[in-house]
Design a protein around this motif. Structure first.
Motif, PDB file in Angstrom:
ATOM      1  N   SER A  77      -3.994  39.273 -23.648  1.00 11.95           N
ATOM      2  CA  SER A  77      -4.676  38.703 -22.484  1.00 11.95           C
ATOM      3  C   SER A  77      -3.787  38.605 -21.256  1.00 11.95           C
ATOM      4  CB  SER A  77      -5.235  37.319 -22.827  1.00 11.95           C
ATOM      5  OG  SER A  77      -4.191  36.451 -23.224  1.00 11.95           O
TER       6      SER A  77
ATOM      7  N   ALA B 102      -5.046  25.301 -24.299  1.00  7.75           N
ATOM      8  CA  ALA B 102      -6.113  24.804 -23.438  1.00  7.75           C
ATOM      9  C   ALA B 102      -6.842  23.678 -24.158  1.00  7.75           C
ATOM     10  CB  ALA B 102      -7.068  25.945 -23.101  1.00  7.75           C
TER      11      ALA B 102
ATOM     12  N   SER C 232     -10.850  28.505  -9.367  1.00  6.12           N
ATOM     13  CA  SER C 232     -11.615  29.717  -9.042  1.00  6.12           C
ATOM     14  C   SER C 232     -12.053  29.728  -7.593  1.00  6.12           C
ATOM     15  CB  SER C 232     -12.846  29.812  -9.948  1.00  6.12           C
ATOM     16  OG  SER C 232     -13.640  28.656  -9.821  1.00  6.12           O
TER      17      SER C 232
ATOM     18  N   LYS D 166      -8.573  23.825 -27.762  1.00  5.54           N
ATOM     19  CA  LYS D 166      -8.230  25.108 -28.381  1.00  5.54           C
ATOM     20  C   LYS D 166      -6.874  25.016 -29.063  1.00  5.54           C
ATOM     21  CE  LYS D 166     -10.975  28.031 -25.326  1.00  5.54           C
ATOM     22  NZ  LYS D 166     -10.973  29.267 -24.491  1.00  5.54           N
TER      23      LYS D 166
ATOM     24  N   LYS E 140      -5.715  33.822 -13.551  1.00  3.57           N
ATOM     25  CA  LYS E 140      -7.151  33.661 -13.701  1.00  3.57           C
ATOM     26  C   LYS E 140      -7.457  32.232 -14.148  1.00  3.57           C
ATOM     27  CE  LYS E 140      -7.444  38.430 -15.451  1.00  3.57           C
ATOM     28  NZ  LYS E 140      -7.886  39.282 -16.586  1.00  3.57           N
ATOM     29  N   PRO E 141      -8.664  31.751 -13.891  1.00  7.20           N
ATOM     30  CA  PRO E 141      -9.014  30.401 -14.359  1.00  7.20           C
ATOM     31  C   PRO E 141      -8.803  30.224 -15.868  1.00  7.20           C
ATOM     32  CG  PRO E 141     -10.618  31.140 -12.764  1.00  7.20           C
ATOM     33  CD  PRO E 141      -9.716  32.312 -13.024  1.00  7.20           C
ATOM     34  N   GLU E 142      -9.008  31.269 -16.641  1.00  3.54           N
ATOM     35  CA  GLU E 142      -8.817  31.161 -18.087  1.00  3.54           C
ATOM     36  C   GLU E 142      -7.352  31.046 -18.504  1.00  3.54           C
ATOM     37  OE1 GLU E 142     -10.597  33.482 -16.418  1.00  3.54           O
ATOM     38  OE2 GLU E 142     -10.439  35.462 -17.400  1.00  3.54           O
ATOM     39  N   ASP E 143      -6.438  31.177 -17.564  1.00  2.00           N
ATOM     40  CA  ASP E 143      -5.025  30.923 -17.842  1.00  2.00           C
ATOM     41  C   ASP E 143      -4.686  29.442 -17.787  1.00  2.00           C
ATOM     42  OD1 ASP E 143      -4.290  33.859 -15.926  1.00  2.00           O
ATOM     43  OD2 ASP E 143      -4.258  33.688 -18.117  1.00  2.00           O
ATOM     44  N   THR E 144      -5.640  28.631 -17.367  1.00  2.33           N
ATOM     45  CA  THR E 144      -5.420  27.191 -17.291  1.00  2.33           C
ATOM     46  C   THR E 144      -5.114  26.623 -18.669  1.00  2.33           C
ATOM     47  OG1 THR E 144      -6.824  26.922 -15.343  1.00  2.33           O
ATOM     48  CG2 THR E 144      -6.482  24.973 -16.736  1.00  2.33           C
TER      49      THR E 144
END
Length: 120
Positions: free
Chosen positions: A62, A40, A120, A43, A86-90
Motif C-alpha cells: 500500500s 489505525a 481529504s 485495526k 492519502k487519508p487511508e494513511d491516517t
C-alpha cells in the motif's frame, strides 16, 4: 535498556508529505532491523517499512512508491519519508527495532507512537 523516540507526525492534507524520525538510545551494540508499523483505530498493527543494517528494505504494498525508509546506522536513527499521503494513511505510526545489546543478548523494542492524520 533501550529507548526509541519517534517524532515528525502531524496533520497534513492529502497529497502532502511528512518525514518521521526514530532515534534509538541506550545499551545498544548494533541494530539489525529498524522498521515502521502503523495502527489505525479498530485495526491491527501492520508493517509499513523495514530496513536492515545491511541496507535491505521492504515495504507494504500500500505504500510502495510513496514511502521511503532510510537509516543512519552511526546515529541509530531511522527515517520514514512519506509522500503523496492519502487519508487511508491516517494512523499511529510506531518505530520498532531488533537490537543486539551491550554486553550481550538480543531484544525487540517499540517506540511510543506518533499520530499521522491525513485530511481529504
Amino acid at each position: 535498556q533501550v529507548q526509541l523516540v519517534e517524532s515528525g507526525g502531524g496533520l497534513v492534507q492529502a497529497g502532502g508529505s511528512l518525514r518521521l524520525s526514530c532515534a534509538a538510545s541506550g545499551s545498544i551494540f548494533s541494530i539489525k532491523v529498524m522498521g515502521w508499523y502503523r495502527q489505525a483505530p479498530g485495526k491491527q498493527r501492520d508493517m509499513v517499512a523495514v530496513a536492515t543494517d545491511g541496507g535491505s528494505t521492504s515495504y507494504a504494498d500500500s505504500v510502495k512508491g510513496r514511502f521511503s525508509i532510510s537509516r543512519d546506522n552511526a546515529k541509530n536513527t531511522a527515517y520514514l519519508q512519506m509522500n503523496s499521503l492519502k487519508p487511508e494513511d491516517t494512523a499511529v505510526y510506531y518505530c520498532a527495532a531488533a537490537v543486539r545489546l551491550r554486553p550481550g543478548g538480543d531484544s525487540e523494542y517499540w517506540g511510543q507512537g506518533t499520530q499521522v492524520t491525513v485530511s481529504s
